[in-house]
Design a protein around this motif. Structure first.
Motif, mmCIF file in Angstrom:
data_model
loop_
_atom_site.group_PDB
_atom_site.id
_atom_site.type_symbol
_atom_site.label_atom_id
_atom_site.label_comp_id
_atom_site.label_asym_id
_atom_site.label_seq_id
_atom_site.Cartn_x
_atom_site.Cartn_y
_atom_site.Cartn_z
ATOM 1 N N VAL A 1 -15.457 12.379 33.501
ATOM 2 C CA VAL A 1 -16.299 13.466 34.030
ATOM 3 C C VAL A 1 -16.370 14.632 33.043
ATOM 4 N N ASP B 1 -20.180 22.776 42.572
ATOM 5 C CA ASP B 1 -19.483 21.693 43.254
ATOM 6 C C ASP B 1 -18.529 21.029 42.275
ATOM 7 N N ALA B 2 -17.376 21.676 42.066
ATOM 8 C CA ALA B 2 -16.409 21.149 41.099
ATOM 9 C C ALA B 2 -15.002 21.265 41.675
ATOM 10 N N GLU B 3 -14.105 20.451 41.139
ATOM 11 C CA GLU B 3 -12.689 20.631 41.438
ATOM 12 C C GLU B 3 -12.157 21.670 40.472
ATOM 13 N N LYS C 1 -17.491 18.569 36.535
ATOM 14 C CA LYS C 1 -16.888 18.106 37.796
ATOM 15 C C LYS C 1 -15.452 18.610 37.939
ATOM 16 N N VAL C 2 -14.797 18.826 36.803
ATOM 17 C CA VAL C 2 -13.425 19.341 36.867
ATOM 18 C C VAL C 2 -13.272 20.522 35.911
ATOM 19 N N ALA D 1 -9.024 14.417 33.196
ATOM 20 C CA ALA D 1 -10.311 14.331 33.896
ATOM 21 C C ALA D 1 -11.379 13.737 32.985
ATOM 22 N N ALA E 1 -11.095 10.275 32.653
ATOM 23 C CA ALA E 1 -11.584 9.595 33.857
ATOM 24 C C ALA E 1 -13.116 9.610 33.901
#
Ligand SMILES: Cc1ncc(C[n+]2csc(CCOP(=O)(O)OP(=O)(O)O)c2C)c(N)n1
Ligand code: SF4
Lengths: 394, 331
Positions: A74, A50-52, A23-24, A69, A72
């Motif tokens: 992910v 679909d990632a930051e 995700k990151v 991250a 958090a």
């Protein structure tokens, strides 16, 4: 259907990241790994991932953002090499101590000074005490596969440790080879969504992470990292087995090649393993009892497998592209430790070669063979040998 | 009996039981900032708890998170000394992907911000992360035993800027990180102080409500490092404002031409032009601020150093577009 194509190891690493769906991602360019973040930014730009993607201002911040991250909750990924990995060093301990399953792709490159962008393993070898798991790829397919496997091992409840996957600068990072890209659905099945069990920076269940520990607790924290590393041995076997079942490619912590009845076994890591296997084939053709072994996993160190391997040969010739001062190479230290209390053990010889991208040729390996054979015949030889040194410019 | 609504939420995020020194002004700052942040989250998202904290190594971190205890009633993470901004960037990115509403709060001391953490801060601001970074400025590295930072004021004693035959103490003017932050043209930058808690709370709330990065440089006292009486923290912080030492200002979107300056109080005469403060005549001499602090004691034998300090303060205000006059104490 998996796609069979050709690509560089850097692209393979980016593909692995894409398939793992972190995700990151936070990354900073450095030769020879630059293509990894470039390729990932393409994936993100095209909506294929679909990632930051945080385009940080340094590797220190890249790994710090990954820690944030991951804390958090992910899945996170980054890529680096050499000075970049060295700049991360401080935070590598933190990621391991906080038990965050971050995966880093490392385009193994030498360290300054003098500045040199070519391959050796000093960058990741220098991180061996951080608590990170370490995998080394022999070719581009392995770079892709081991990154997927690394995520699965790292995220296992019994492990929860960050992992790095090394692949040799230029020899792999920039060399196009056939690579099979597995199906997304199959990877999804293999990896699953990363869902951490504990509360991670969740306002509903606030917890404190990254605390200060007094002497009453610090040692236990380090011990759990030790334990997790030990646990990883079994988990890696399981994950490799599942990997084989899922993708049809077999991995082992130590891969043996023509070691049955071998007198001399050449042991190495990374792309050099390919060269060494070819060399062994040639020796076998000449009736010389030689074999090869490749460490796919360097941390946790496969002590048991090394002991098994040691039973097979009279000489273990360690070929390594790194130095540990006063020792020789890091592998020499690790192998010595693994075998020190064994009743019967082979002669262990260390060969430092290929530093800073110097080619390792069959001629070099002939030299290794000659020294090993002398030792085998009871002659006195040096324990640590620098192979391919240009004595004329010293 | 009519019950008055408390001026700020009674919810606590910085809970009792931390290990800060008695009278620590920064601890007061932590408390106020998190309360204000929570109020902003409640007003913006309807959820007072919609935030997480990334903290840099330093006094406030070590006193609040000693395993197996914690003073935090909010999700909190400490990574290292120089990377609170980078860690906060990662958390913010993760929250975005998780679809979690809320905002990330980062805390760093002056060392972790003005010095070793400057690069990470700049990166975080430039990338426009939705993070409020609060630099709690106690003007030295307190955690390692009072060494100077680039935010240590001119003339101050620290263990690495000791006054001596050839030294007046810290010999460089203070670095104003708020101005550097504002140069990133981020939505909101402010200075604040525990000496004006209402202003502090207002600014933190404003910072928390903007979309995008915000930076607040908060002056907070340290009785241990400043060698001040324990009970005088807020009073001394207020004196910094009233004597001109600590300007309170806000810069939105990097618009330096529209700096909003809070009137300092303490009898200062303020001159405005078109609503904007252009000159301040301070009534209290800076000596009133310096006197109760052991870290400035040696300056009273070196009046030329105090005069130099006055010149530096004037120059700093000039940067803010304000002409100040600073009185000398009456003999
Ligand atoms: C890379 C690194 N260098 C040095 C330190 C030691 N260190 C920890 S906190 C600190 C000073 C903190 O000062 P500041 O940020 O001003 O916060 P304060 O302690 O004053 O609250 C230092 C030098 C460290 N933790 N990491
Ligand atoms: S040294 Fe100063 S900043 Fe640190 S806890 Fe004590 S009073 Fe607070």
């Amino acid at each position: 259907m998996p796609i069979r194509t050709v690509m560089k190891a850097n692209e393979a690493a980016a593909w692995a990241a894409k398939l793992a769906k972190p995700k990151v991602i936070a990354a900073f360019p450095i030769t020879p790994s630059t293509l990894v973040p470039e390729k990932i930014s393409e994936f993100v730009a095209n909506g294929e991932l679909d990632a930051e993607f945080i385009k940080v201002e340094s590797e220190h911040s890249a790994i710090s953002a990954c820690v944030g991250a991951s804390a958090a909750g992910v899945r996170t990924f980054t890529a680096t090499a050499s000075q970049g990995l060295a700049l991360m060093h401080e935070v590598l301990f933190i990621a391991a101590g906080m038990r965050l399953p971050i995966v880093v792709a490392v385009g193994n490159r030498s360290l300054s000074a003098p500045i040199n962008i070519w391959n050796d393993w000093q960058d990741s070898i220098s991180q061996r005490d951080t608590g990170w798991l370490q995998f080394y790829a022999e070719n581009n397919q392995e770079a892709l596969d081991l990154i997927l496997a690394a995520f699965k091992v790292a995220e296992d409840e019994r492990v929860l440790l960050p992992a790095m996957v090394g692949f040799d600068a230029f020899i792999l990072t920039h060399t196009v080879e056939p690579v099979e890209i597995p199906d997304q659905e199959v990877v999804d099945e293999f990896l699953g969504e990363y869902e951490p069990k504990y509360a991670y920076l969740d306002p509903e269940r606030p917890i404190t992470q990254g605390t200060l520990a007094f002497p009453a607790h610090y040692m236990e924290a380090r011990y759990t990292v030790w334990q997790a590393n030990e646990n990883a041995k079994e988990v890696i076997d399981e994950v490799f087995a599942e990997f084989e079942k899922t993708f049809g490619r077999k991995y082992q912590k130590i891969e043996k090649y023509r070691t049955d009845d071998a007198e001399i076994i050449f042991v190495t890591m990374g792309s050099l393993a390919g060269t060494v296997k070819d060399y062994v084939d040639r020796l076998r053709g000449q009736g010389i009892k030689a074999g090869a072994a490749k460490l796919t996993v360097y941390r946790p160190f496969p002590t048991e497998e090394v002991r098994e391997l040691a039973k097979k040969a009279k000489v273990l010739a360690l070929l390594e592209k790194n130095i540990t001062f006063s020792v020789g190479g890091a592998l020499f230290q690790d192998f010595s430790r693994a075998l020190i209390n064994e009743k019967e053990k082979p002669i262990i010889l260390d060969f430092i070669l290929g530093l800073g991208g110097r080619d390792v040729t069959f001629q070099n390996l002939d030299e290794v063979l000659e020294i090993s054979r002398k030792a085998l015949n009871g002659e006195k030889v040096d324990e640590v040998n620098w192979i391919g040194l240009r004595k004329e410019i010293l | 009996m009519a019950v008055r609504k408390p001026p700020i939420t009674t919810r606590e995020y910085w809970a009792p039981g931390h290990a800060a020194c008695a009278g620590c002004g920064c601890a007061t700052g932590m408390k106020l900032v998190t309360k204000a942040f929570s109020e902003a989250m409640e007003e913006k998202f309807g959820d007072p708890n919609a935030f997480a904290i990334a903290h840099a190594t330093g006094c406030m971190e070590v006193v609040s998170a000693v395993f197996p205890y914690t003073a935090w009633r909010a999700p909190w993470v400490h990574v290292a000394f120089e990377n609170a901004a980078a860690a906060a960037s990662g958390i913010e990115a993760a929250w975005k992907k998780l679809g979690r509403k809320g905002k990330i709060l980062a805390f760093g001391g002056d060392g972790g911000t003005a010095d070793i953490g400057m690069q990470a801060l700049s990166g975080m601001l430039e990338r426009r992360h939705n993070v409020v970074y609060v630099m709690y400025d106690n003007e030295a590295y307190m955690n390692t035993g009072i060494q100077r930072s680039s935010s240590t004021p001119y003339g101050a004693w620290t263990t690495t800027s000791p006054p001596g035959k050839y030294s007046i103490g810290e010999d460089k003017p203070k670095k104003w990180v708020a101005l550097i932050a504002a140069a990133h043209q981020v939505p909101y930058v402010a200075t604040a102080s525990i000496g004006n808690p209402f202003d502090l709370v207002r600014k933190v709330k404003k910072a928390a409500k903007v979309d995008g990065p915000a930076f607040v440089q908060m002056h907070c006292t340290c009785p241990t490092g400043w060698k001040t009486p324990l009970e005088k923290g807020v009073e001394i912080a207020r004196l910094a404002i009233e004597t001109g030492i600590w300007p309170l200002f806000e810069i939105e979107n990097g618009d330096f031409f529209n700096i909003k300056i809070q009137p300092p109080g303490g009898g200062a005469k303020v001159k405005r032009e078109g609503g904007r403060i252009v000159a301040i005549e301070f009534k209290k001499p800076i000596e009133e601020y310096l006197k109760p602090q052991g870290r400035f004691k040696h300056l009273f034998k070196r009046p030329e150093a105090i005069d130099e300090m006055r010149e530096q303060i004037k120059a700093m205000w000039k940067t803010l577009g304000v002409d100040v006059t600073l009185p000398k104490p009456e003999e």
